[in-house]
Write a protein that holds these residues in place. Structure first.
Motif, PDB file in Angstrom:
ATOM      1  N   GLU A 133      13.103 -22.585   4.991  1.00 24.07           N
ATOM      2  CA  GLU A 133      12.479 -21.269   5.141  1.00 24.07           C
ATOM      3  C   GLU A 133      11.849 -21.028   6.521  1.00 24.07           C
ATOM      4  O   GLU A 133      10.669 -20.683   6.622  1.00 24.07           O
ATOM      5  CB  GLU A 133      11.447 -21.069   4.028  1.00 24.07           C
ATOM      6  N   SER A 186      -1.082  -1.888   0.637  1.00 28.23           N
ATOM      7  CA  SER A 186      -1.626  -3.238   0.407  1.00 28.23           C
ATOM      8  C   SER A 186      -2.833  -3.454   1.314  1.00 28.23           C
ATOM      9  O   SER A 186      -3.114  -2.645   2.206  1.00 28.23           O
ATOM     10  CB  SER A 186      -0.554  -4.289   0.722  1.00 28.23           C
ATOM     11  N   ALA A 187      -3.507  -4.566   1.127  1.00 30.90           N
ATOM     12  CA  ALA A 187      -4.645  -4.881   2.001  1.00 30.90           C
ATOM     13  C   ALA A 187      -4.191  -4.935   3.457  1.00 30.90           C
ATOM     14  O   ALA A 187      -4.803  -4.336   4.345  1.00 30.90           O
ATOM     15  CB  ALA A 187      -5.274  -6.208   1.573  1.00 30.90           C
ATOM     16  N   LYS A 188      -3.090  -5.626   3.706  1.00 33.53           N
ATOM     17  CA  LYS A 188      -2.605  -5.734   5.098  1.00 33.53           C
ATOM     18  C   LYS A 188      -2.210  -4.387   5.652  1.00 33.53           C
ATOM     19  O   LYS A 188      -2.427  -4.086   6.812  1.00 33.53           O
ATOM     20  CB  LYS A 188      -1.457  -6.748   5.184  1.00 33.53           C
ATOM     21  N   GLN A 242       0.507  -3.430  -4.824  1.00 31.91           N
ATOM     22  CA  GLN A 242       0.192  -4.709  -4.189  1.00 31.91           C
ATOM     23  C   GLN A 242      -1.266  -4.735  -3.728  1.00 31.91           C
ATOM     24  O   GLN A 242      -1.733  -3.795  -3.110  1.00 31.91           O
ATOM     25  CB  GLN A 242       1.117  -4.930  -2.989  1.00 31.91           C
ATOM     26  N   SER A 243      -1.925  -5.825  -4.009  1.00 32.67           N
ATOM     27  CA  SER A 243      -3.327  -6.115  -3.637  1.00 32.67           C
ATOM     28  C   SER A 243      -4.358  -5.391  -4.519  1.00 32.67           C
ATOM     29  O   SER A 243      -5.554  -5.570  -4.319  1.00 32.67           O
ATOM     30  CB  SER A 243      -3.630  -5.828  -2.151  1.00 32.67           C
ATOM     31  N   HIS A 265      12.041 -10.093   9.110  1.00 33.13           N
ATOM     32  CA  HIS A 265      13.227  -9.272   8.833  1.00 33.13           C
ATOM     33  C   HIS A 265      14.103  -9.086  10.063  1.00 33.13           C
ATOM     34  O   HIS A 265      15.283  -8.774   9.950  1.00 33.13           O
ATOM     35  CB  HIS A 265      12.825  -7.920   8.244  1.00 33.13           C
ATOM     36  N   ALA A 278       8.122  -6.469   6.541  1.00 36.11           N
ATOM     37  CA  ALA A 278       7.949  -5.271   5.716  1.00 36.11           C
ATOM     38  C   ALA A 278       6.975  -5.549   4.590  1.00 36.11           C
ATOM     39  O   ALA A 278       6.864  -6.679   4.103  1.00 36.11           O
ATOM     40  CB  ALA A 278       9.294  -4.814   5.159  1.00 36.11           C
ATOM     41  N   THR A 307       1.400 -15.012   4.072  1.00 30.91           N
ATOM     42  CA  THR A 307       2.787 -15.306   4.458  1.00 30.91           C
ATOM     43  C   THR A 307       3.654 -14.078   4.205  1.00 30.91           C
ATOM     44  O   THR A 307       3.516 -13.428   3.167  1.00 30.91           O
ATOM     45  CB  THR A 307       3.321 -16.471   3.604  1.00 30.91           C
TER      46      THR A 307
HETATM   47  C1  LIG Z   1       7.153 -17.268   1.076  1.00 28.66           C
HETATM   48  C2  LIG Z   1       6.442 -15.945   0.898  1.00 28.66           C
HETATM   49  C3  LIG Z   1       7.016 -14.791   1.424  1.00 28.66           C
HETATM   50  C4  LIG Z   1       6.380 -13.560   1.271  1.00 28.66           C
HETATM   51  N1  LIG Z   1       6.944 -12.463   1.850  1.00 28.66           N
HETATM   52  C5  LIG Z   1       6.304 -11.261   1.747  1.00 28.66           C
HETATM   53  C6  LIG Z   1       6.816 -10.115   2.438  1.00 28.66           C
HETATM   54  O1  LIG Z   1       7.824 -10.172   3.158  1.00 28.66           O
HETATM   55  N2  LIG Z   1       6.155  -8.953   2.289  1.00 28.66           N
HETATM   56  C7  LIG Z   1       5.016  -8.840   1.524  1.00 28.66           C
HETATM   57  O2  LIG Z   1       4.469  -7.748   1.415  1.00 28.66           O
HETATM   58  N3  LIG Z   1       4.489  -9.924   0.906  1.00 28.66           N
HETATM   59  C8  LIG Z   1       5.094 -11.127   1.010  1.00 28.66           C
HETATM   60  N4  LIG Z   1       4.565 -12.233   0.390  1.00 28.66           N
HETATM   61  C9  LIG Z   1       3.300 -12.077  -0.359  1.00 28.66           C
HETATM   62  C10 LIG Z   1       2.125 -12.098   0.646  1.00 28.66           C
HETATM   63  O3  LIG Z   1       1.884 -13.421   1.077  1.00 28.66           O
HETATM   64  C11 LIG Z   1       0.845 -11.505   0.041  1.00 28.66           C
HETATM   65  O4  LIG Z   1       0.507 -12.186  -1.157  1.00 28.66           O
HETATM   66  C12 LIG Z   1       0.986 -10.029  -0.281  1.00 28.66           C
HETATM   67  O5  LIG Z   1       1.765  -9.348   0.688  1.00 28.66           O
HETATM   68  C13 LIG Z   1      -0.390  -9.353  -0.372  1.00 28.66           C
HETATM   69  O6  LIG Z   1      -1.070  -9.521   0.847  1.00 28.66           O
HETATM   70  P1  LIG Z   1      -2.320  -8.598   1.253  1.00 28.66           P
HETATM   71  O7  LIG Z   1      -3.184  -8.478   0.009  1.00 28.66           O
HETATM   72  O8  LIG Z   1      -2.992  -9.313   2.351  1.00 28.66           O
HETATM   73  O9  LIG Z   1      -1.776  -7.261   1.667  1.00 28.66           O
HETATM   74  C14 LIG Z   1       5.167 -13.475   0.548  1.00 28.66           C
HETATM   75  C15 LIG Z   1       4.599 -14.645   0.033  1.00 28.66           C
HETATM   76  C16 LIG Z   1       5.217 -15.862   0.215  1.00 28.66           C
HETATM   77  C17 LIG Z   1       4.555 -17.105  -0.332  1.00 28.66           C
END
Ligand SMILES: Cc1cc2nc3c(=O)[nH]c(=O)nc-3n(C[C@H](O)[C@H](O)[C@H](O)COP(=O)(O)O)c2cc1C
Length: 217
Positions: free
Chosen positions: A48, A86-88, A145-146, A71, A81, A67
């Motif tokens: 990965e 979401s929080a981010k 999300q979040s 893309h 993406a 994480t």
């Molecule tokens: C391997 C892996 C890949 C991930 N890829 C994404 C991604 O591409 N986009 C995304 O929104 N969250 C992804 N996540 C989930 C984020 O780590 C995170 O839990 C989620 O985006 C919420 O984050 P936030 O609350 O800070 O916005 C991934 C998690 C893991 C473990």
């Protein structure tokens, strides 16, 4: 010693042969070196290598990290993406700056990127989402999300509904799904060395060109 401490202290890094890196031969721009290192990470069997840490700051200036998947990486920058809600997504809307971190232990390599973040167009976000798997679409269709989740059962129901929709309606939109592009101002390549003589090459963007400089490890 607890099992945890025993496990922790038994670990070493870089028990393998590490590749060499000659900063003097590095290209004038970081993108080409990133493409090269990424391709080599895949060839070296790194699991990965397209997962990265994405750091943002919240409105109080407190850092946050998670994480995400890479893309693309092109002249515009490094693409990932996520949901704008979401929080981010909220953090990036308020403060469009981010740091990215890749770690490829098979080769003892790290890449760090700092830059400003722009969003792609809705059409790009749609294309990004629909170029991916049914599972990725289903996951995006779940949304929220979040947000705080009241129970795993609520998620199971929402996810089942999202999977049904993703399978029946592969063109379904996810309006909050957003493509983000980190336009780099700094990119650092770190090559680990068994004798701890690690090489760090930083590219720093000035007005119209990249400055390359070595950093003490
Ligand atoms: C391997 C892996 C890949 C991930 N890829 C994404 C991604 O591409 N986009 C995304 O929104 N969250 C992804 N996540 C989930 C984020 O780590 C995170 O839990 C989620 O985006 C919420 O984050 P936030 O609350 O800070 O916005 C991934 C998690 C893991 C473990």
């Amino acid at each position: 010693m607890t099992d945890f401490h025993h496990a922790l202290h038994s670990l070493r890094v870089w028990d393998t042969e590490l590749p060499s890196f000659d900063p003097a031969g590095a290209p004038p721009e970081p993108l080409a070196l990133f493409h090269g290192w990424f391709t080599e990470a895949v060839a070296a069997g790194q699991t990965e290598p397209h997962t990265l840490s994405l750091a943002t700051v919240d409105e109080d200036g407190r850092p946050d990290v998670r994480t995400v998947m890479l893309h693309d990486a092109d002249e515009r920058g490094w693409h990932f993406a996520s949901h704008a809600t979401s929080a981010k997504g909220r953090q990036l809307a308020a403060r469009p700056e981010a740091a990215l971190g890749f770690y490829w232990p098979v080769q003892g390599r790290q890449v760090r990127i700092r830059g400003t973040v722009t969003t792609g167009t809705p059409e790009e976000a749609y294309a990004d989402l629909h170029a991916r798997t049914t599972g990725a679409l289903a996951s995006a269709l779940v949304g929220r999300q979040s947000e705080v989740l009241d129970s795993p059962e609520t998620l199971a129901e929402a996810s089942a509904a999202a999977w049904r929709r993703a399978e029946a309606e592969p063109d379904a939109p996810s309006p909050t799904w957003t493509l983000y592009v980190v336009q780099p101002t700094e990119v650092e390549f770190f090559q680990g060395d068994a004798r701890r003589r690690h090489l760090r090459l930083r590219y720093r963007r000035t007005d119209e060109r990249w400055i390359r400089e070595l950093l003490w490890p």
